[in-house]
Design an enzyme around this catalytic site. Structure first.
Site, short mmCIF file in Angstrom:
data_model
loop_
_atom_site.label_atom_id
_atom_site.label_comp_id
_atom_site.label_asym_id
_atom_site.label_seq_id
_atom_site.Cartn_x
_atom_site.Cartn_y
_atom_site.Cartn_z
N ASN A 101 0.83 -1.22 0.00
CA ASN A 101 -0.06 0.02 -0.02
C ASN A 101 0.76 1.31 -0.21
OD1 ASN A 101 -2.42 -1.45 -0.24
ND2 ASN A 101 -2.52 -1.44 2.19
N ILE A 102 0.58 2.36 -0.57
CA ILE A 102 0.81 3.64 -0.73
C ILE A 102 0.66 4.27 0.82
CG2 ILE A 102 0.71 5.90 -1.67
CD1 ILE A 102 0.10 4.24 -4.33
N CYS A 126 8.85 12.95 -8.38
CA CYS A 126 9.47 11.60 -7.88
C CYS A 126 10.76 11.36 -8.79
CB CYS A 126 8.27 10.57 -7.72
SG CYS A 126 7.50 9.98 -9.01
#
Length: 198
Positions: A101-102, A126
């Site tokens: 999961n983020i 990013c």
């Protein structure tokens, strides 16, 4: 060819051979990888290399939201410092695993910075400008009341063959109900609404 972006749409525009060479004072303007305008005062990209610094200066950025856990390189820190740009780092691990999961709370913290217009113009980035950046932008789109299919289309335009189901699931399930629901002053719809006289 060059790319121009308008609120997430990427358009290819033909250029002459010399069009990337001199602009204004003879500087070369090279946008970072996967650069695009998200909305008024919000931009996205991959990691900015020094060759893109002149281009970024032209945006008159106030802030950068950096979504990687690695330390910001010295050359980028110096660029930010010399241009009065505040860097907000939200270290989201790079993850290729389908069921990892983020971190929801980190995205929420980044959204608080992003939605504060005092931090605009702001660049979100990013490493590649695809997954972590795409998830944050997708959450902004949910706040802007975009439908999921449009959010996923935008995400896939940047991620291409590397689109992740886990990222799309995160965006789909991300709960915006407890975020402050004030009109987004940078949104196109508000800007156009304010110019209409009744």
């Amino acid at each position: 060819m060059t790319l121009e972006s308008y609120a997430g749409d990427v358009h290819t525009v033909p250029q002459s051979e010399n069009s990337m060479e001199e602009r204004g004072g003879g500087e070369l303007f090279v946008p970072p990888l996967n650069f695009a305008m998200v909305d008024n005062g919000i931009f996205r990209s991959g990691f900015p290399e020094p060759v893109s610094f002149s281009f970024l200066q032209s945006l008159r950025l106030k802030s950068i939201i950096y979504l990687c856990p690695e330390a910001y390189p010295e050359v980028n820190r110096e660029f930010a410092k010399s241009n009065g740009i505040q860097v907000f780092q939200f270290g989201i691990e790079r993850c290729k695993e389908p069921f990892v999961n983020i971190p929801d709370e980190v995205i929420r913290e980044a959204l608080q910075v992003l939605l504060d217009t005092e931090n605009h113009p702001v660049l979100i980035h990013c490493k590649s400008g695809k997954h972590r950046t795409g998830c944050l932008v997708g959450c902004v789109r949910k706040i802007q009341r975009w439908c999921l299919s449009s959010i996923f289309d935008e995400y896939q335009r940047f991620a291409a063959a590397k689109a992740r189901i886990s990222d799309q699931r995160f965006m789909e399930l991300f709960d915006i109900s407890n975020l402050k629901h004030t009109p987004l002053s940078f949104s196109c719809s508000k800007r156009y609404t304010n110019t209409i006289d009744y």
